[in-house]
Design a protein around this motif. Structure first.
Motif, PDB file in Angstrom:
ATOM      1  N   LEU A 199       0.833  -1.205   0.000  1.00  0.00           N
ATOM      2  CA  LEU A 199       0.000   0.000   0.000  1.00  0.00           C
ATOM      3  C   LEU A 199       0.866   1.251   0.000  1.00  0.00           C
ATOM      4  CD1 LEU A 199      -2.744  -1.136   2.510  1.00  0.00           C
ATOM      5  CD2 LEU A 199      -3.042  -0.745   0.057  1.00  0.00           C
ATOM      6  N   ASP A 200       1.937   1.222   0.780  1.00  0.00           N
ATOM      7  CA  ASP A 200       2.881   2.333   0.823  1.00  0.00           C
ATOM      8  C   ASP A 200       3.481   2.579  -0.565  1.00  0.00           C
ATOM      9  OD1 ASP A 200       4.595   4.227   2.486  1.00  0.00           O
ATOM     10  OD2 ASP A 200       6.144   2.958   1.577  1.00  0.00           O
ATOM     11  N   GLY A 201       3.865   1.505  -1.243  1.00  0.00           N
ATOM     12  CA  GLY A 201       4.437   1.631  -2.584  1.00  0.00           C
ATOM     13  C   GLY A 201       3.443   2.202  -3.582  1.00  0.00           C
ATOM     14  N   LEU A 202       2.194   1.760  -3.513  1.00  0.00           N
ATOM     15  CA  LEU A 202       1.162   2.293  -4.407  1.00  0.00           C
ATOM     16  C   LEU A 202       0.914   3.771  -4.142  1.00  0.00           C
ATOM     17  CD1 LEU A 202      -1.302  -0.716  -4.394  1.00  0.00           C
ATOM     18  CD2 LEU A 202      -0.298   0.311  -6.445  1.00  0.00           C
ATOM     19  N   LEU A 203       0.861   4.147  -2.867  1.00  0.00           N
ATOM     20  CA  LEU A 203       0.643   5.552  -2.522  1.00  0.00           C
ATOM     21  C   LEU A 203       1.803   6.421  -2.997  1.00  0.00           C
ATOM     22  CD1 LEU A 203      -1.166   7.611  -1.128  1.00  0.00           C
ATOM     23  CD2 LEU A 203      -0.011   7.041   1.021  1.00  0.00           C
ATOM     24  N   LYS A 204       3.020   5.942  -2.801  1.00  0.00           N
ATOM     25  CA  LYS A 204       4.189   6.710  -3.242  1.00  0.00           C
ATOM     26  C   LYS A 204       4.290   6.758  -4.768  1.00  0.00           C
ATOM     27  CE  LYS A 204       6.753   6.357   1.012  1.00  0.00           C
ATOM     28  NZ  LYS A 204       7.909   5.825   1.726  1.00  0.00           N
ATOM     29  N   ALA A 205       3.830   5.719  -5.448  1.00  0.00           N
ATOM     30  CA  ALA A 205       3.790   5.751  -6.916  1.00  0.00           C
ATOM     31  C   ALA A 205       2.801   6.818  -7.382  1.00  0.00           C
ATOM     32  CB  ALA A 205       3.404   4.379  -7.466  1.00  0.00           C
ATOM     33  N   ALA A 206       1.661   6.935  -6.711  1.00  0.00           N
ATOM     34  CA  ALA A 206       0.684   7.980  -7.049  1.00  0.00           C
ATOM     35  C   ALA A 206       1.284   9.363  -6.814  1.00  0.00           C
ATOM     36  CB  ALA A 206      -0.590   7.798  -6.234  1.00  0.00           C
ATOM     37  N   ALA A 207       2.026   9.516  -5.713  1.00  0.00           N
ATOM     38  CA  ALA A 207       2.677  10.794  -5.423  1.00  0.00           C
ATOM     39  C   ALA A 207       3.707  11.139  -6.498  1.00  0.00           C
ATOM     40  CB  ALA A 207       3.332  10.746  -4.046  1.00  0.00           C
ATOM     41  N   SER A 208       4.500  10.172  -6.886  1.00  0.00           N
ATOM     42  CA  SER A 208       5.494  10.389  -7.931  1.00  0.00           C
ATOM     43  C   SER A 208       4.828  10.759  -9.257  1.00  0.00           C
ATOM     44  CB  SER A 208       6.349   9.127  -8.097  1.00  0.00           C
ATOM     45  OG  SER A 208       7.286   9.289  -9.114  1.00  0.00           O
ATOM     46  N   TYR A 209       3.737  10.076  -9.574  1.00  0.00           N
ATOM     47  CA  TYR A 209       2.969  10.364 -10.789  1.00  0.00           C
ATOM     48  C   TYR A 209       2.514  11.825 -10.785  1.00  0.00           C
ATOM     49  CZ  TYR A 209      -0.607   9.582 -14.411  1.00  0.00           C
ATOM     50  OH  TYR A 209      -1.372   9.634 -15.548  1.00  0.00           O
ATOM     51  N   ALA A 210       2.026  12.297  -9.643  1.00  0.00           N
ATOM     52  CA  ALA A 210       1.560  13.677  -9.532  1.00  0.00           C
ATOM     53  C   ALA A 210       2.722  14.665  -9.614  1.00  0.00           C
ATOM     54  CB  ALA A 210       0.801  13.866  -8.227  1.00  0.00           C
ATOM     55  N   LEU A 211       3.811  14.384  -8.903  1.00  0.00           N
ATOM     56  CA  LEU A 211       4.956  15.296  -8.916  1.00  0.00           C
ATOM     57  C   LEU A 211       5.538  15.455 -10.318  1.00  0.00           C
ATOM     58  CD1 LEU A 211       6.691  14.257  -5.591  1.00  0.00           C
ATOM     59  CD2 LEU A 211       5.578  16.447  -6.085  1.00  0.00           C
ATOM     60  N   ASN A 212       5.506  14.384 -11.104  1.00  0.00           N
ATOM     61  CA  ASN A 212       5.982  14.473 -12.485  1.00  0.00           C
ATOM     62  C   ASN A 212       5.102  15.381 -13.344  1.00  0.00           C
ATOM     63  OD1 ASN A 212       8.329  12.907 -12.433  1.00  0.00           O
ATOM     64  ND2 ASN A 212       7.133  11.034 -12.495  1.00  0.00           N
ATOM     65  N   ARG A 213       3.931  15.729 -12.822  1.00  0.00           N
ATOM     66  CA  ARG A 213       3.012  16.630 -13.507  1.00  0.00           C
ATOM     67  C   ARG A 213       2.904  17.971 -12.772  1.00  0.00           C
ATOM     68  NH1 ARG A 213       2.677  11.710 -14.484  1.00  0.00           N
ATOM     69  NH2 ARG A 213       1.844  10.859 -16.411  1.00  0.00           N
ATOM     70  N   GLU A 214       3.884  18.219 -11.906  1.00  0.00           N
ATOM     71  CA  GLU A 214       3.993  19.445 -11.119  1.00  0.00           C
ATOM     72  C   GLU A 214       2.781  19.689 -10.220  1.00  0.00           C
ATOM     73  OE1 GLU A 214       5.263  22.718 -13.541  1.00  0.00           O
ATOM     74  OE2 GLU A 214       7.023  21.630 -14.229  1.00  0.00           O
ATOM     75  N   ILE A 215       2.275  18.611  -9.644  1.00  0.00           N
ATOM     76  CA  ILE A 215       1.197  18.666  -8.659  1.00  0.00           C
ATOM     77  C   ILE A 215       1.821  18.302  -7.315  1.00  0.00           C
ATOM     78  CG2 ILE A 215      -1.008  17.654  -7.944  1.00  0.00           C
ATOM     79  CD1 ILE A 215      -1.178  19.349 -10.519  1.00  0.00           C
ATOM     80  N   PHE A 216       1.576  19.106  -6.291  1.00  0.00           N
ATOM     81  CA  PHE A 216       2.269  18.950  -5.015  1.00  0.00           C
ATOM     82  C   PHE A 216       1.347  18.671  -3.830  1.00  0.00           C
ATOM     83  CE2 PHE A 216       4.634  21.793  -7.804  1.00  0.00           C
ATOM     84  CZ  PHE A 216       5.818  21.100  -7.911  1.00  0.00           C
ATOM     85  N   TYR A 217       0.053  18.612  -4.053  1.00  0.00           N
ATOM     86  CA  TYR A 217      -0.902  18.471  -2.959  1.00  0.00           C
ATOM     87  C   TYR A 217      -1.811  17.284  -3.203  1.00  0.00           C
ATOM     88  CZ  TYR A 217      -4.075  19.964   0.734  1.00  0.00           C
ATOM     89  OH  TYR A 217      -4.821  20.017   1.883  1.00  0.00           O
ATOM     90  N   LEU A 218      -2.058  16.495  -2.150  1.00  0.00           N
ATOM     91  CA  LEU A 218      -2.948  15.333  -2.211  1.00  0.00           C
ATOM     92  C   LEU A 218      -4.223  15.642  -1.433  1.00  0.00           C
ATOM     93  CD1 LEU A 218      -2.203  11.628  -1.779  1.00  0.00           C
ATOM     94  CD2 LEU A 218      -3.787  12.685  -0.188  1.00  0.00           C
ATOM     95  N   GLU A 219      -5.340  15.191  -1.996  1.00  0.00           N
ATOM     96  CA  GLU A 219      -6.621  15.297  -1.309  1.00  0.00           C
ATOM     97  C   GLU A 219      -7.378  13.987  -1.489  1.00  0.00           C
ATOM     98  OE1 GLU A 219      -9.097  19.039  -1.357  1.00  0.00           O
ATOM     99  OE2 GLU A 219     -10.275  17.713  -2.669  1.00  0.00           O
ATOM    100  N   CYS A 220      -8.070  13.561  -0.443  1.00  0.00           N
ATOM    101  CA  CYS A 220      -8.819  12.310  -0.487  1.00  0.00           C
ATOM    102  C   CYS A 220     -10.143  12.472   0.238  1.00  0.00           C
ATOM    103  CB  CYS A 220      -7.998  11.194   0.149  1.00  0.00           C
ATOM    104  SG  CYS A 220      -8.828   9.591   0.176  1.00  0.00           S
ATOM    105  N   GLU A 221     -11.230  12.038  -0.398  1.00  0.00           N
ATOM    106  CA  GLU A 221     -12.554  12.057   0.214  1.00  0.00           C
ATOM    107  C   GLU A 221     -13.033  10.650   0.569  1.00  0.00           C
ATOM    108  OE1 GLU A 221     -15.339  14.320  -2.131  1.00  0.00           O
ATOM    109  OE2 GLU A 221     -13.840  15.857  -2.535  1.00  0.00           O
ATOM    110  N   ASN A 222     -12.243   9.631   0.266  1.00  0.00           N
ATOM    111  CA  ASN A 222     -12.589   8.240   0.550  1.00  0.00           C
ATOM    112  C   ASN A 222     -12.294   7.949   2.022  1.00  0.00           C
ATOM    113  OD1 ASN A 222     -12.658   5.449   0.814  1.00  0.00           O
ATOM    114  ND2 ASN A 222     -11.782   5.070  -1.203  1.00  0.00           N
ATOM    115  N   LYS A 223     -13.342   7.941   2.842  1.00  0.00           N
ATOM    116  CA  LYS A 223     -13.187   7.802   4.298  1.00  0.00           C
ATOM    117  C   LYS A 223     -12.454   6.523   4.703  1.00  0.00           C
ATOM    118  CE  LYS A 223     -17.150  10.637   5.559  1.00  0.00           C
ATOM    119  NZ  LYS A 223     -16.383  11.792   5.924  1.00  0.00           N
TER     120      LYS A 223
END
Length: 127
Positions: free
Chosen positions: A74-98
């Motif tokens: 799960l940690d690896g998947l979350l960090k892969a999502a973060a890397s995917y976003a950073l490569n698109r110059e996105i720096f903030y994460l938001e989640c509504e899935n409780k």
């Protein structure tokens, strides 16, 4: 070998995003061990944030019954999502899935107004 890559199978992507509502730039990153699918993270990139939609493992029905090997996946998947976003110059994460709130709060993300959010630097640190 473990890989986490953008999913190319559009049927898989459609199933993963089926109940996610209106999306701007959706993506599904899939973890595989060889040819076996192990899990995925579904996300949406907007102009200013990474929206984390789903984080799932194929063999774990929920975040309550996790094995010791599930958390690193799960940690690896979350960090892969973060890397995917950073490569698109996105720096903030938001989640509504409780269901994901307890998992994200462990990293230092903050809960406000039915959402969890924070800067991706909470996940990816300089070595």
């Amino acid at each position: 070998m473990l890989t986490i890559l953008p999913e190319k199978d559009q049927k898989f992507v459609a199933r993963a995003l089926a109940d996610c509502g209106t999306l701007e730039n959706p993506a599904v990153l899939t973890a595989r061990g060889g040819e076996k699918t192990l899990g995925f993270v579904a996300l949406d990139i907007t102009a200013q944030k990474l929206r984390l939609l789903k984080l799932e493992l194929d063999h774990a029905p929920d975040f309550v019954h996790l094995s010791p090997m599930d958390r690193p996946m799960l940690d690896g998947l979350l960090k892969a999502a973060a890397s995917y976003a950073l490569n698109r110059e996105i720096f903030y994460l938001e989640c509504e899935n409780k269901e994901l709130f307890p998992f994200l709060l462990r990293y230092g993300f903050q809960e406000t107004a039915h959402k969890v959010g924070g800067y991706l630097s909470l996940l990816l640190h300089n070595c």
